[in-house]
Scaffold this active site. Sequence first.
Site, PDB file in Angstrom:
ATOM      1  N   LYS A 296       0.851  -1.210   0.000  1.00  0.00           N
ATOM      2  CA  LYS A 296       0.000   0.000   0.000  1.00  0.00           C
ATOM      3  C   LYS A 296       0.874   1.242   0.000  1.00  0.00           C
ATOM      4  O   LYS A 296       2.046   1.200   0.400  1.00  0.00           O
ATOM      5  CB  LYS A 296      -0.949   0.019   1.202  1.00  0.00           C
ATOM      6  CG  LYS A 296      -0.288   0.070   2.593  1.00  0.00           C
ATOM      7  CD  LYS A 296      -0.011   1.466   3.106  1.00  0.00           C
ATOM      8  CE  LYS A 296       0.802   1.438   4.400  1.00  0.00           C
ATOM      9  NZ  LYS A 296       1.711   2.497   4.632  1.00  0.00           N
TER      10      LYS A 296
ATOM     11  N   ASP B  96      -2.141  -1.960   9.929  1.00  0.00           N
ATOM     12  CA  ASP B  96      -2.392  -1.961   8.478  1.00  0.00           C
ATOM     13  C   ASP B  96      -2.951  -3.286   7.963  1.00  0.00           C
ATOM     14  O   ASP B  96      -3.319  -3.381   6.789  1.00  0.00           O
ATOM     15  CB  ASP B  96      -1.082  -1.695   7.716  1.00  0.00           C
ATOM     16  CG  ASP B  96      -0.598  -0.268   7.876  1.00  0.00           C
ATOM     17  OD1 ASP B  96      -1.434   0.620   8.082  1.00  0.00           O
ATOM     18  OD2 ASP B  96       0.626  -0.062   7.784  1.00  0.00           O
TER      19      ASP B  96
HETATM   20  O1  C5P Z   1       0.422  -1.342  14.232  1.00  0.00           O
HETATM   21  P1  C5P Z   1       1.840  -1.524  13.817  1.00  0.00           P
HETATM   22  O2  C5P Z   1       2.513  -2.649  14.550  1.00  0.00           O
HETATM   23  O3  C5P Z   1       2.028  -1.629  12.341  1.00  0.00           O
HETATM   24  O4  C5P Z   1       2.591  -0.204  14.243  1.00  0.00           O
HETATM   25  C1  C5P Z   1       3.990  -0.089  14.279  1.00  0.00           C
HETATM   26  C2  C5P Z   1       4.386   1.014  15.234  1.00  0.00           C
HETATM   27  O5  C5P Z   1       3.975   2.285  14.710  1.00  0.00           O
HETATM   28  C3  C5P Z   1       3.742   0.936  16.600  1.00  0.00           C
HETATM   29  O6  C5P Z   1       4.508   0.159  17.464  1.00  0.00           O
HETATM   30  C4  C5P Z   1       3.718   2.388  17.047  1.00  0.00           C
HETATM   31  O7  C5P Z   1       4.985   2.767  17.529  1.00  0.00           O
HETATM   32  C5  C5P Z   1       3.511   3.145  15.737  1.00  0.00           C
HETATM   33  N1  C5P Z   1       2.081   3.458  15.490  1.00  0.00           N
HETATM   34  C6  C5P Z   1       1.450   4.441  16.229  1.00  0.00           C
HETATM   35  N2  C5P Z   1       0.124   4.705  15.997  1.00  0.00           N
HETATM   36  C7  C5P Z   1      -0.565   4.048  15.041  1.00  0.00           C
HETATM   37  C8  C5P Z   1       0.065   3.058  14.249  1.00  0.00           C
HETATM   38  C9  C5P Z   1       1.403   2.797  14.505  1.00  0.00           C
HETATM   39  O8  C5P Z   1       2.056   5.072  17.101  1.00  0.00           O
HETATM   40  N3  C5P Z   1      -1.838   4.352  14.842  1.00  0.00           N
END
Ligand code: C5P
Length: 313
Positions: free
Chosen positions: A11, A141
């Site tokens: 994406k 995601d």
């Molecule tokens: O959800 P995901 O594991 O892909 O997110 C990776 C990192 O990005 C999280 O550990 C966080 O530090 C940051 N993040 C965030 N807020 C979100 C999505 C991601 O702070 N809405």
Amino acid sequence: MQTYTLIAPAKINLYLEIIGDRPDGYHELVMILQSIDLADHLEIRPNGTQEFRLTCSHPQVPTDETNLAYRAAQLMKQEFSKAFANYGGVDITIDKRIPVAAGLAGGSTDAAAVLVGLDLIWELGLTLPELQQLGEKLGSDVPFCMAGGTAIATGRGEKLDPIEDLESLWVVLGKYQSLEVSTPWAYKTYRQQFGHEYVSDRPGVKSRTLKVHSGPLVQAISHKEQPKIGKLLHNDLEKVVLPEYPQVNHLRNILQQSGGFGTMMSGSGPTVFTLCQSQEEAETIKNKARLAISDQDLEFWVTKLSSTGVQVV
Ligand code: C5P
């Protein structure tokens, strides 16, 4: 039991606005996500053992429980222990075509594909919303990667509102192979620098998300007004990533000057993309940018925007 081959698309973010902090430590976001044809290919094969085994064509990708695709299999085992006991484990082979740690959701889309594949192999009959609910436990995601297309994403990024898709457009992606940006670092740095601007009350968050829902970019997308789409692309994370990585900023400037109708960094970067109308235009932009920056480490991809998420072949 059958072996399944799945296509797991990457994406790009057409829009990424950070609104504030969430009680769970994540950020409250409003984004417009767009799937593209650049995709990993996964093969999921029942292996007749009580184990999951993961292999990947990319040497830098871990094959243990730190891999999100592996964690997706473990989550399925935990949630559907009877099915696991009946059908057993699988071998997962990832043909990695999406660059790693690039802001393109490569890990999330592999995890989404594993959920879809195990649902089929274990004959669970889960619906897309049920699979997406499992996916959000793995990463923000993952639900989008499963559905694909063009969507407004809110909350952590897991709440989706599909909008008119932009399937006919093309995109050039540029990334320095050796450069990886940590997503937690990007968000943490953003909080340190811009945390004082965060909106913390629920009505404030709601009004910021509604502003995007009924805002000019969503309208431009639904009317396919390309110059407007290009002008309205936005990514708050550019404010922390571009100053830290001047070569990404330079690549962004070069791509912007090379044509197309809009250039932006995707997610937490460091991939930069330029939207354009045709494959021919995309190839021209790529060639111009390659001539302007003669660096062996810099890689380009030309691909189409896509209206689909994870697909079973
Ligand atoms: O959800 P995901 O594991 O892909 O997110 C990776 C990192 O990005 C999280 O550990 C966080 O530090 C940051 N993040 C965030 N807020 C979100 C999505 C991601 O702070 N809405």
